[in-house]
Scaffold this motif. Structure first.
Motif, PDB file in Angstrom:
ATOM      1  N   LEU A  83      -9.872  24.759 -34.627  1.00 56.64           N
ATOM      2  CA  LEU A  83      -9.207  25.942 -34.093  1.00 56.64           C
ATOM      3  C   LEU A  83      -9.634  26.205 -32.651  1.00 56.64           C
ATOM      4  O   LEU A  83      -8.805  26.541 -31.799  1.00 56.64           O
ATOM      5  CB  LEU A  83      -9.504  27.156 -34.975  1.00 56.64           C
ATOM      6  CG  LEU A  83      -8.785  28.442 -34.606  1.00 56.64           C
ATOM      7  CD1 LEU A  83      -7.268  28.276 -34.705  1.00 56.64           C
ATOM      8  CD2 LEU A  83      -9.242  29.579 -35.508  1.00 56.64           C
ATOM      9  N   ARG A  84     -10.904  26.010 -32.373  1.00 59.16           N
ATOM     10  CA  ARG A  84     -11.405  26.231 -31.013  1.00 59.16           C
ATOM     11  C   ARG A  84     -10.716  25.279 -30.025  1.00 59.16           C
ATOM     12  O   ARG A  84     -10.265  25.681 -28.961  1.00 59.16           O
ATOM     13  CB  ARG A  84     -12.922  26.025 -30.968  1.00 59.16           C
ATOM     14  CG  ARG A  84     -13.510  26.241 -29.578  1.00 59.16           C
ATOM     15  CD  ARG A  84     -15.035  26.199 -29.600  1.00 59.16           C
ATOM     16  NE  ARG A  84     -15.586  24.923 -30.006  1.00 59.16           N
ATOM     17  CZ  ARG A  84     -15.950  23.964 -29.144  1.00 59.16           C
ATOM     18  NH1 ARG A  84     -15.828  24.143 -27.856  1.00 59.16           N
ATOM     19  NH2 ARG A  84     -16.450  22.835 -29.583  1.00 59.16           N
ATOM     20  N   TRP A  85     -10.607  23.994 -30.400  1.00 54.98           N
ATOM     21  CA  TRP A  85      -9.960  23.026 -29.498  1.00 54.98           C
ATOM     22  C   TRP A  85      -8.458  23.269 -29.394  1.00 54.98           C
ATOM     23  O   TRP A  85      -7.879  23.153 -28.316  1.00 54.98           O
ATOM     24  CB  TRP A  85     -10.256  21.593 -29.937  1.00 54.98           C
ATOM     25  CG  TRP A  85     -11.682  21.187 -29.721  1.00 54.98           C
ATOM     26  CD1 TRP A  85     -12.592  20.829 -30.682  1.00 54.98           C
ATOM     27  CD2 TRP A  85     -12.376  21.094 -28.466  1.00 54.98           C
ATOM     28  NE1 TRP A  85     -13.800  20.530 -30.105  1.00 54.98           N
ATOM     29  CE2 TRP A  85     -13.695  20.678 -28.735  1.00 54.98           C
ATOM     30  CE3 TRP A  85     -12.018  21.326 -27.153  1.00 54.98           C
ATOM     31  CZ2 TRP A  85     -14.641  20.481 -27.744  1.00 54.98           C
ATOM     32  CZ3 TRP A  85     -12.957  21.130 -26.157  1.00 54.98           C
ATOM     33  CH2 TRP A  85     -14.263  20.714 -26.459  1.00 54.98           C
ATOM     34  N   TYR A  86      -7.815  23.596 -30.532  1.00 63.00           N
ATOM     35  CA  TYR A  86      -6.384  23.924 -30.474  1.00 63.00           C
ATOM     36  C   TYR A  86      -6.165  25.118 -29.554  1.00 63.00           C
ATOM     37  O   TYR A  86      -5.239  25.145 -28.758  1.00 63.00           O
ATOM     38  CB  TYR A  86      -5.829  24.272 -31.852  1.00 63.00           C
ATOM     39  CG  TYR A  86      -5.433  23.099 -32.703  1.00 63.00           C
ATOM     40  CD1 TYR A  86      -4.667  22.045 -32.195  1.00 63.00           C
ATOM     41  CD2 TYR A  86      -5.785  23.046 -34.054  1.00 63.00           C
ATOM     42  CE1 TYR A  86      -4.286  20.977 -32.987  1.00 63.00           C
ATOM     43  CE2 TYR A  86      -5.414  21.985 -34.857  1.00 63.00           C
ATOM     44  CZ  TYR A  86      -4.663  20.953 -34.320  1.00 63.00           C
ATOM     45  OH  TYR A  86      -4.277  19.905 -35.108  1.00 63.00           O
ATOM     46  N   ARG A  87      -7.036  26.119 -29.679  1.00 60.50           N
ATOM     47  CA  ARG A  87      -6.895  27.328 -28.868  1.00 60.50           C
ATOM     48  C   ARG A  87      -7.023  26.993 -27.372  1.00 60.50           C
ATOM     49  O   ARG A  87      -6.275  27.512 -26.552  1.00 60.50           O
ATOM     50  CB  ARG A  87      -7.944  28.360 -29.281  1.00 60.50           C
ATOM     51  CG  ARG A  87      -7.649  29.748 -28.785  1.00 60.50           C
ATOM     52  CD  ARG A  87      -8.658  30.754 -29.310  1.00 60.50           C
ATOM     53  NE  ARG A  87      -8.662  30.898 -30.752  1.00 60.50           N
ATOM     54  CZ  ARG A  87      -7.910  31.753 -31.428  1.00 60.50           C
ATOM     55  NH1 ARG A  87      -7.083  32.533 -30.792  1.00 60.50           N
ATOM     56  NH2 ARG A  87      -8.004  31.827 -32.738  1.00 60.50           N
ATOM     57  N   GLN A  88      -7.958  26.100 -27.046  1.00 63.66           N
ATOM     58  CA  GLN A  88      -8.116  25.715 -25.643  1.00 63.66           C
ATOM     59  C   GLN A  88      -6.832  25.087 -25.108  1.00 63.66           C
ATOM     60  O   GLN A  88      -6.370  25.407 -24.014  1.00 63.66           O
ATOM     61  CB  GLN A  88      -9.281  24.747 -25.455  1.00 63.66           C
ATOM     62  CG  GLN A  88      -9.467  24.333 -23.996  1.00 63.66           C
ATOM     63  CD  GLN A  88     -10.658  23.417 -23.788  1.00 63.66           C
ATOM     64  OE1 GLN A  88     -11.667  23.536 -24.480  1.00 63.66           O
ATOM     65  NE2 GLN A  88     -10.540  22.499 -22.846  1.00 63.66           N
ATOM     66  N   ALA A  89      -6.229  24.187 -25.892  1.00 63.10           N
ATOM     67  CA  ALA A  89      -4.981  23.546 -25.471  1.00 63.10           C
ATOM     68  C   ALA A  89      -3.834  24.549 -25.456  1.00 63.10           C
ATOM     69  O   ALA A  89      -3.019  24.572 -24.531  1.00 63.10           O
ATOM     70  CB  ALA A  89      -4.661  22.371 -26.394  1.00 63.10           C
ATOM     71  N   ALA A  90      -3.776  25.395 -26.473  1.00 66.16           N
ATOM     72  CA  ALA A  90      -2.683  26.365 -26.597  1.00 66.16           C
ATOM     73  C   ALA A  90      -2.694  27.373 -25.464  1.00 66.16           C
ATOM     74  O   ALA A  90      -1.641  27.756 -24.946  1.00 66.16           O
ATOM     75  CB  ALA A  90      -2.771  27.087 -27.939  1.00 66.16           C
ATOM     76  N   GLU A  91      -3.860  27.809 -25.069  1.00 68.38           N
ATOM     77  CA  GLU A  91      -3.958  28.804 -24.005  1.00 68.38           C
ATOM     78  C   GLU A  91      -3.555  28.228 -22.648  1.00 68.38           C
ATOM     79  O   GLU A  91      -3.293  28.978 -21.717  1.00 68.38           O
ATOM     80  CB  GLU A  91      -5.358  29.394 -23.969  1.00 68.38           C
ATOM     81  CG  GLU A  91      -5.607  30.325 -25.150  1.00 68.38           C
ATOM     82  CD  GLU A  91      -7.032  30.802 -25.285  1.00 68.38           C
ATOM     83  OE1 GLU A  91      -7.926  30.295 -24.554  1.00 68.38           O
ATOM     84  OE2 GLU A  91      -7.265  31.676 -26.142  1.00 68.38           O
ATOM     85  N   GLN A  92      -3.487  26.906 -22.570  1.00 69.06           N
ATOM     86  CA  GLN A  92      -2.997  26.263 -21.343  1.00 69.06           C
ATOM     87  C   GLN A  92      -1.506  25.925 -21.455  1.00 69.06           C
ATOM     88  O   GLN A  92      -0.964  25.217 -20.623  1.00 69.06           O
ATOM     89  CB  GLN A  92      -3.815  25.001 -21.054  1.00 69.06           C
ATOM     90  CG  GLN A  92      -5.251  25.313 -20.691  1.00 69.06           C
ATOM     91  CD  GLN A  92      -6.003  24.048 -20.390  1.00 69.06           C
ATOM     92  OE1 GLN A  92      -5.607  23.283 -19.517  1.00 69.06           O
ATOM     93  NE2 GLN A  92      -7.086  23.822 -21.115  1.00 69.06           N
TER      94      GLN A  92
END
Length: 192
Positions: A83-92
């Motif tokens: 979730l942390r890595w998905y969130r990093q990509a999603a927020e970009q």
């Protein structure tokens, strides 16, 4: 502005663009190498490469890290890290990562089921671009699309009407032939 200053600024911009392009090529090469390493079973080295690039803000590296942690592919299954890595990509702005987060909230994968949060992630990209809705080009495209849809619907409706008309005419002709046969027989009997 003096020509010398313009020339220096132009060279600076060109230099920045070239270095950015070279950095992007280096990232692509590293990410391909990491994917090959992961596929060959050397996940630890692949993760090191992906983490390095994700730390520099590379969306693809963050997404790859999210996927392997979500599925336990060569690493320990870890939904929180995924979730942390998905969130990093999603927020970009990565739409696929946004949808993956939505799925995690919808199914309760590593988080509590939360339909509202799932919907927020599913529609994040769409809402982000709503400000374009009233731009003249968008209005023109929307009108053009509606005109094409209306024309297509009109032609389809016309074709259906013609098929229905032909069927009704065939039915009426068949009935007329059936009712004409007994009338002919009565006429022939009356003439005799």
């Amino acid at each position: 502005m003096p020509p010398a200053l313009i020339a220096r600024r132009s060279l600076a911009v060109i230099g920045a663009l070239l270095s950015f392009s070279a950095l992007a090529d280096l990232a692509d090469d590293d990410l391909r190498r990491a994917a090959k390493l992961h596929k060959a079973g050397d996940t630890a080295q692949a993760v090191a490469i992906w983490e390095s690039w994700a730390g520099q803000g590379n969306v693809d590296a963050a997404y790859n890290l999210a996927v392997i942690h979500q599925h336990g592919d060569g690493v320990t299954l870890d939904y929180a890290r995924a979730l942390r890595w998905y969130r990093q990509a999603a927020e970009q702005g990565d739409k696929v990562a946004q949808i993956q987060i939505g799925l995690m909230y919808q199914t309760g994968q590593g988080v509590e089921v939360n339909p509202e949060e799932a919907h927020r992630w599913y529609t994040m990209h769409r809402r982000h671009h709503l400000h374009h809705e009233h731009e003249p080009q968008m209005v023109a495209w929307r009108q053009q699309a509606l005109a094409l849809i209306d024309e297509s619907d009109r032609l389809e409706h016309l074709a259906n009407n013609r098929r229905n008309d032909a069927q009704i005419l065939a039915d009426l002709q068949a009935r007329a032939r059936q009712s004409a046969t007994p009338q002919r027989a009565r006429l022939a009997a009356n003439l005799d």
